[in-house]
Scaffold this active site. Structure first.
Site, PDB file in Angstrom:
ATOM      1  N   GLU A 172      59.901  47.832  53.209  1.00 40.66           N
ATOM      2  CA  GLU A 172      58.939  47.207  52.286  1.00 40.66           C
ATOM      3  C   GLU A 172      57.646  46.833  52.995  1.00 40.66           C
ATOM      4  OE1 GLU A 172      58.723  47.093  49.288  1.00 40.66           O
ATOM      5  OE2 GLU A 172      60.727  47.567  48.557  1.00 40.66           O
ATOM      6  N   LEU A 225      75.668  29.815  68.882  1.00 37.56           N
ATOM      7  CA  LEU A 225      77.119  30.041  68.778  1.00 37.56           C
ATOM      8  C   LEU A 225      77.726  30.625  70.060  1.00 37.56           C
ATOM      9  CD1 LEU A 225      76.557  29.563  65.667  1.00 37.56           C
ATOM     10  CD2 LEU A 225      78.356  31.227  65.257  1.00 37.56           C
ATOM     11  N   TRP A 271      65.787  57.409  54.178  1.00 36.99           N
ATOM     12  CA  TRP A 271      66.007  55.969  54.220  1.00 36.99           C
ATOM     13  C   TRP A 271      65.950  55.343  52.830  1.00 36.99           C
ATOM     14  CZ3 TRP A 271      68.142  54.731  58.501  1.00 36.99           C
ATOM     15  CH2 TRP A 271      67.738  55.325  59.699  1.00 36.99           C
TER      16      TRP A 271
HETATM   17  P1  TGC Z   1      45.089  51.995  49.697  1.00 36.83           P
HETATM   18  O1  TGC Z   1      43.857  52.827  49.647  1.00 36.83           O
HETATM   19  O2  TGC Z   1      45.048  50.659  50.303  1.00 36.83           O
HETATM   20  O3  TGC Z   1      45.672  51.834  48.201  1.00 36.83           O
HETATM   21  C1  TGC Z   1      45.870  52.945  47.341  1.00 36.83           C
HETATM   22  C2  TGC Z   1      45.832  52.390  45.912  1.00 36.83           C
HETATM   23  O4  TGC Z   1      46.919  51.448  45.738  1.00 36.83           O
HETATM   24  C3  TGC Z   1      46.394  50.136  45.483  1.00 36.83           C
HETATM   25  N1  TGC Z   1      47.241  49.207  46.246  1.00 36.83           N
HETATM   26  C4  TGC Z   1      48.097  48.362  45.657  1.00 36.83           C
HETATM   27  N2  TGC Z   1      48.373  48.134  44.372  1.00 36.83           N
HETATM   28  C5  TGC Z   1      49.286  47.209  44.101  1.00 36.83           C
HETATM   29  N3  TGC Z   1      49.941  46.527  45.061  1.00 36.83           N
HETATM   30  C6  TGC Z   1      49.702  46.738  46.366  1.00 36.83           C
HETATM   31  N4  TGC Z   1      50.377  46.064  47.289  1.00 36.83           N
HETATM   32  C7  TGC Z   1      48.746  47.691  46.712  1.00 36.83           C
HETATM   33  N5  TGC Z   1      48.257  48.170  47.906  1.00 36.83           N
HETATM   34  C8  TGC Z   1      47.338  49.090  47.583  1.00 36.83           C
HETATM   35  C9  TGC Z   1      44.961  50.157  45.961  1.00 36.83           C
HETATM   36  O5  TGC Z   1      44.194  49.197  45.283  1.00 36.83           O
HETATM   37  C10 TGC Z   1      44.560  51.585  45.629  1.00 36.83           C
HETATM   38  O6  TGC Z   1      44.346  51.661  44.243  1.00 36.83           O
HETATM   39  P2  TGC Z   1      43.247  52.653  43.622  1.00 36.83           P
HETATM   40  O7  TGC Z   1      43.350  52.478  42.156  1.00 36.83           O
HETATM   41  O8  TGC Z   1      41.924  52.179  44.197  1.00 36.83           O
HETATM   42  O9  TGC Z   1      43.596  54.033  44.100  1.00 36.83           O
HETATM   43  O10 TGC Z   1      46.222  52.889  50.333  1.00 36.83           O
HETATM   44  P3  TGC Z   1      46.475  53.313  51.831  1.00 36.83           P
HETATM   45  O11 TGC Z   1      46.891  54.746  51.787  1.00 36.83           O
HETATM   46  O12 TGC Z   1      45.313  52.922  52.716  1.00 36.83           O
HETATM   47  O13 TGC Z   1      47.773  52.468  52.244  1.00 36.83           O
HETATM   48  C11 TGC Z   1      47.792  51.068  52.219  1.00 36.83           C
HETATM   49  C12 TGC Z   1      49.121  50.503  52.738  1.00 36.83           C
HETATM   50  C13 TGC Z   1      49.353  50.882  54.178  1.00 36.83           C
HETATM   51  C14 TGC Z   1      49.047  48.993  52.629  1.00 36.83           C
HETATM   52  C15 TGC Z   1      50.285  51.007  51.893  1.00 36.83           C
HETATM   53  O14 TGC Z   1      50.372  52.363  51.901  1.00 36.83           O
HETATM   54  C16 TGC Z   1      51.625  50.370  52.243  1.00 36.83           C
HETATM   55  O15 TGC Z   1      51.953  49.373  51.653  1.00 36.83           O
HETATM   56  N6  TGC Z   1      52.448  50.951  53.196  1.00 36.83           N
HETATM   57  C17 TGC Z   1      53.807  50.498  53.420  1.00 36.83           C
HETATM   58  C18 TGC Z   1      54.776  51.384  52.713  1.00 36.83           C
HETATM   59  C19 TGC Z   1      55.990  50.647  52.260  1.00 36.83           C
HETATM   60  O16 TGC Z   1      56.029  49.432  52.134  1.00 36.83           O
HETATM   61  N7  TGC Z   1      57.030  51.364  51.896  1.00 36.83           N
HETATM   62  C20 TGC Z   1      58.201  50.789  51.302  1.00 36.83           C
HETATM   63  C21 TGC Z   1      59.088  51.832  50.691  1.00 36.83           C
HETATM   64  S1  TGC Z   1      60.318  51.179  49.591  1.00 36.83           S
HETATM   65  C22 TGC Z   1      61.362  50.296  50.541  1.00 36.83           C
HETATM   66  O17 TGC Z   1      61.180  50.103  51.691  1.00 36.83           O
HETATM   67  C23 TGC Z   1      62.545  49.740  49.842  1.00 36.83           C
HETATM   68  S2  TGC Z   1      63.521  48.794  50.865  1.00 36.83           S
HETATM   69  C24 TGC Z   1      64.766  48.192  49.895  1.00 36.83           C
HETATM   70  C25 TGC Z   1      64.499  46.832  49.352  1.00 36.83           C
HETATM   71  O18 TGC Z   1      63.412  46.529  48.891  1.00 36.83           O
HETATM   72  O19 TGC Z   1      65.440  46.018  49.362  1.00 36.83           O
HETATM   73  P1  FAD Z   2      56.581  54.269  60.790  1.00 39.58           P
HETATM   74  O1  FAD Z   2      55.635  54.232  59.647  1.00 39.58           O
HETATM   75  O2  FAD Z   2      56.732  55.552  61.529  1.00 39.58           O
HETATM   76  O3  FAD Z   2      56.198  53.128  61.821  1.00 39.58           O
HETATM   77  C1  FAD Z   2      56.739  53.075  63.145  1.00 39.58           C
HETATM   78  C2  FAD Z   2      56.123  51.876  63.870  1.00 39.58           C
HETATM   79  O4  FAD Z   2      54.707  52.040  63.953  1.00 39.58           O
HETATM   80  C3  FAD Z   2      56.356  50.565  63.134  1.00 39.58           C
HETATM   81  O5  FAD Z   2      56.540  49.535  64.074  1.00 39.58           O
HETATM   82  C4  FAD Z   2      55.041  50.341  62.376  1.00 39.58           C
HETATM   83  O6  FAD Z   2      54.773  48.981  62.111  1.00 39.58           O
HETATM   84  C5  FAD Z   2      54.040  50.927  63.378  1.00 39.58           C
HETATM   85  N1  FAD Z   2      52.817  51.385  62.732  1.00 39.58           N
HETATM   86  C6  FAD Z   2      52.667  52.342  61.775  1.00 39.58           C
HETATM   87  N2  FAD Z   2      51.387  52.486  61.429  1.00 39.58           N
HETATM   88  C7  FAD Z   2      50.676  51.605  62.192  1.00 39.58           C
HETATM   89  C8  FAD Z   2      49.300  51.268  62.309  1.00 39.58           C
HETATM   90  N3  FAD Z   2      48.367  51.856  61.540  1.00 39.58           N
HETATM   91  N4  FAD Z   2      48.944  50.325  63.194  1.00 39.58           N
HETATM   92  C9  FAD Z   2      49.883  49.691  63.945  1.00 39.58           C
HETATM   93  N5  FAD Z   2      51.198  49.964  63.892  1.00 39.58           N
HETATM   94  C10 FAD Z   2      51.592  50.903  63.025  1.00 39.58           C
HETATM   95  N6  FAD Z   2      62.033  53.525  51.633  1.00 39.58           N
HETATM   96  C11 FAD Z   2      61.999  53.875  50.314  1.00 39.58           C
HETATM   97  O7  FAD Z   2      61.088  54.568  49.857  1.00 39.58           O
HETATM   98  N7  FAD Z   2      62.991  53.466  49.473  1.00 39.58           N
HETATM   99  C12 FAD Z   2      64.030  52.723  49.889  1.00 39.58           C
HETATM  100  O8  FAD Z   2      64.898  52.355  49.092  1.00 39.58           O
HETATM  101  C13 FAD Z   2      64.094  52.368  51.268  1.00 39.58           C
HETATM  102  N8  FAD Z   2      65.176  51.668  51.751  1.00 39.58           N
HETATM  103  C14 FAD Z   2      65.294  51.482  53.103  1.00 39.58           C
HETATM  104  C15 FAD Z   2      66.490  50.943  53.610  1.00 39.58           C
HETATM  105  C16 FAD Z   2      66.652  50.796  54.981  1.00 39.58           C
HETATM  106  C17 FAD Z   2      67.978  50.288  55.518  1.00 39.58           C
HETATM  107  C18 FAD Z   2      65.595  51.124  55.857  1.00 39.58           C
HETATM  108  C19 FAD Z   2      65.742  50.928  57.333  1.00 39.58           C
HETATM  109  C20 FAD Z   2      64.412  51.638  55.371  1.00 39.58           C
HETATM  110  C21 FAD Z   2      64.251  51.854  53.987  1.00 39.58           C
HETATM  111  N9  FAD Z   2      63.116  52.450  53.458  1.00 39.58           N
HETATM  112  C22 FAD Z   2      63.052  52.780  52.125  1.00 39.58           C
HETATM  113  C23 FAD Z   2      62.064  52.951  54.361  1.00 39.58           C
HETATM  114  C24 FAD Z   2      61.097  51.880  54.837  1.00 39.58           C
HETATM  115  O9  FAD Z   2      60.242  51.467  53.796  1.00 39.58           O
HETATM  116  C25 FAD Z   2      60.302  52.475  56.011  1.00 39.58           C
HETATM  117  O10 FAD Z   2      61.207  52.582  57.076  1.00 39.58           O
HETATM  118  C26 FAD Z   2      59.118  51.624  56.406  1.00 39.58           C
HETATM  119  O11 FAD Z   2      58.122  51.667  55.394  1.00 39.58           O
HETATM  120  C27 FAD Z   2      58.504  52.064  57.751  1.00 39.58           C
HETATM  121  O12 FAD Z   2      58.323  53.439  57.803  1.00 39.58           O
HETATM  122  P2  FAD Z   2      58.858  54.308  59.083  1.00 39.58           P
HETATM  123  O13 FAD Z   2      60.273  53.938  59.296  1.00 39.58           O
HETATM  124  O14 FAD Z   2      58.529  55.709  58.809  1.00 39.58           O
HETATM  125  O15 FAD Z   2      58.035  53.773  60.318  1.00 39.58           O
END
Ligand code: TGC
Ligand code: FAD
Length: 394
Positions: free
Chosen positions: A372, A347, A166
């Site tokens: 994100e 719509l 993804w």
């Molecule tokens: P946790 O123990 O909470 O944190 C690990 C270390 O990271 C630090 N930290 C942050 N630092 C900066 N900004 C934040 N938002 C931070 N959140 C945590 C934290 O202080 C710690 O630092 P250190 O020095 O003490 O080690 O980590 P956890 O494993 O319990 O996970 C926390 C959680 C669930 C919030 C995090 O893993 C999370 O944000 N999960 C969501 C993953 C996500 O958003 N993936 C996105 C992938 S990229 C994408 O989707 C691109 S889409 C395209 C577009 O943007 O248009």
């Molecule tokens: P999962 O983590 O498997 O979650 C599945 C469901 O369970 C969700 O509803 C979630 O909210 C819920 N869930 C998970 N954990 C918990 C919990 N502890 N308690 C309650 N509910 C929970 N990623 C990148 O790294 N780079 C990119 O450029 C990027 N681009 C993307 C573009 C598109 C079009 C899409 C669809 C996704 C992209 N992503 C990218 C990935 C995106 O960041 C992930 O899809 C997102 O972080 C969720 O992960 P997952 O799909 O594995 O869902």
């Protein structure tokens, strides 16, 4: 002056003249060059690549980075307004810009060596090179700490193995920021970042097909099979999950603003439709239930604008807490999705046609709510902050 239904709390008052000028310039670009392309691109499931150099020429890629690296040194609200206008066209257009700038360029700027910055940031800013950011894996999305991609020392370099899923821009990227956990005799260790170039042996990027959302954004997977990279490909400043998560803060900030643009496009379309469409002898806008929908949409949009502006001003002051970004991303993505769903319904049958923008925005916003950090992940991040208890599960 009558109130603007698209800005009921007059957020416009709090913008500076230079910020308005940025917004107007991007708005013109979007009206003249982006909107004419997005519908066909969305239907055909491709990103309109001819926009990439144009976005570079207009300074829309990494605009907040310093000029010496190709940015414009732009402040946070101006940057946010760029994202707002791009997403008024389509979330996929904003996604391209926020991945290139907020994730890829920011990762290189914040964690890269001076050599990496000089090599990659200017061409990425000009739109001559495209980047992607590989964090998510088939088995690790919300919990990136569970990643299985591994980096093992190999002489003076590294061997990378694993897969990413993804990944926005993956099929068209010249360089991928790949996050991997260090593997040594002692077991799994630090989270490290690498710059992996297209064409590196063992590295493959494949498009993901059949998406019903974000169709004018290129999404793909990354495969790394024994990929050998030099130490110079490693981002020297990145040593833990904190590094990729801090990059996500940049992209989540972009979403807080971008969703305002998508929501405004939907409200504008629905309002015009409701005022023109007659049923039972009067415009549907004269009916209480339609007004209730429109008021909910306008009210949500007003709150979204104030939220984006407030996080922008906090960011400019250097006082923005990541959990405030969680709040803004979570609430604005959800509100925009609700607004798009309402617009589609107003719509009627036309709401399911891609002749209109609302259903395209609605389908895109399903992704925006998920990527994100899902709505639930940001709920738990906020919950952890306000209660002091970690409810994520680990
Ligand atoms: P946790 O123990 O909470 O944190 C690990 C270390 O990271 C630090 N930290 C942050 N630092 C900066 N900004 C934040 N938002 C931070 N959140 C945590 C934290 O202080 C710690 O630092 P250190 O020095 O003490 O080690 O980590 P956890 O494993 O319990 O996970 C926390 C959680 C669930 C919030 C995090 O893993 C999370 O944000 N999960 C969501 C993953 C996500 O958003 N993936 C996105 C992938 S990229 C994408 O989707 C691109 S889409 C395209 C577009 O943007 O248009
Ligand atoms: P999962 O983590 O498997 O979650 C599945 C469901 O369970 C969700 O509803 C979630 O909210 C819920 N869930 C998970 N954990 C918990 C919990 N502890 N308690 C309650 N509910 C929970 N990623 C990148 O790294 N780079 C990119 O450029 C990027 N681009 C993307 C573009 C598109 C079009 C899409 C669809 C996704 C992209 N992503 C990218 C990935 C995106 O960041 C992930 O899809 C997102 O972080 C969720 O992960 P997952 O799909 O594995 O869902």
């Amino acid at each position: 002056m009558p109130l603007d239904p698209l800005d009921l709390l007059e957020s416009e008052r709090w913008l500076r003249e230079d910020e308005r000028q940025i917004r107007e310039a991007v708005r013109r670009f979007v009206d003249q060059e982006v909107l004419p392309l997005v519908r066909d691109a969305w239907e055909e499931g491709r990103f309109p690549r001819r926009l990439i150099p144009r976005m570079g020429q207009l300074g829309l890629l990494g605009a907040d980075l310093p000029e010496e690296y190709g940015g414009a040194g732009m402040e946070a609200v101006g940057y946010g307004l760029i994202m707002q206008e791009l997403e008024r066209a389509d979330s996929g257009i904003r996604s391209f810009a926020s991945v290139q700038g907020g994730l890829v360029m920011h990762a290189i700027y914040a964690y890269g060596s001076e050599e990496q910055r000089r090599r990659w940031l200017p061409p990425l800013a000009r739109g001559e090179a495209v980047g992607c950011f590989g964090l998510t894996e088939p088995g690790a999305g919300s919990d990136p700490g569970a990643m299985r991609t591994r980096a093992r020392r190999d002489g003076d370099g590294w061997r990378l193995n694993g897969s990413k899923m993804w990944i926005t821009n993956a099929p068209i990227a010249d360089v991928a920021v790949v996050w991997a956990r260090e593997e040594s005799e002692a077991g799994p260790g630090r989270v490290l970042g690498f710059l992996v170039e297209r064409g590196t042996p063992g590295f493959r990027a494949e498009p993901i097909h059949h998406k019903a959302s974000m169709r004018c954004s290129e999404t793909g997977s990354l495969e790394l099979q024994d990929v050998r990279v030099d130490e110079q490909a490693r981002l020297p400043g990145a040593e833990s999950l904190r590094a990729p998560l801090s990059c996500l803060d940049q992209a989540r900030y972009s979403i807080a603003w971008g969703t305002v643009g998508a929501a405004a496009a939907c409200l504008e379309e629905a309002l015009a439709w409701a005022q023109a469409r007659e049923s039972f002898g009067a415009p549907i806008a004269a009916r209480q239930m339609i007004q209730e929908r429109l008021v909910a949409m306008a009210s949500n949009l007003a709150e979204m604008r104030m939220t984006a502006l407030q996080v922008g001003r906090l960011k400019e002051a250097g006082e923005l807490d990541p959990v405030q970004i969680s709040l803004a991303k979570r609430n604005n993505a959800r509100k925009a999705l609700e607004i798009a769903r309402q617009a589609r319904a107003i719509l009627g049958a036309s709401g399911i046609s891609l002749e209109y923008a609302s259903i395209r925005h609605m389908l895109n916003l399903e992704t925006v709510e998920t990527y994100e950090g899902t709505y639930e992940v940001h709920t738990l991040a906020l919950g952890r902050t306000i209660t002091g208890f970690n409810a994520f599960g680990r």
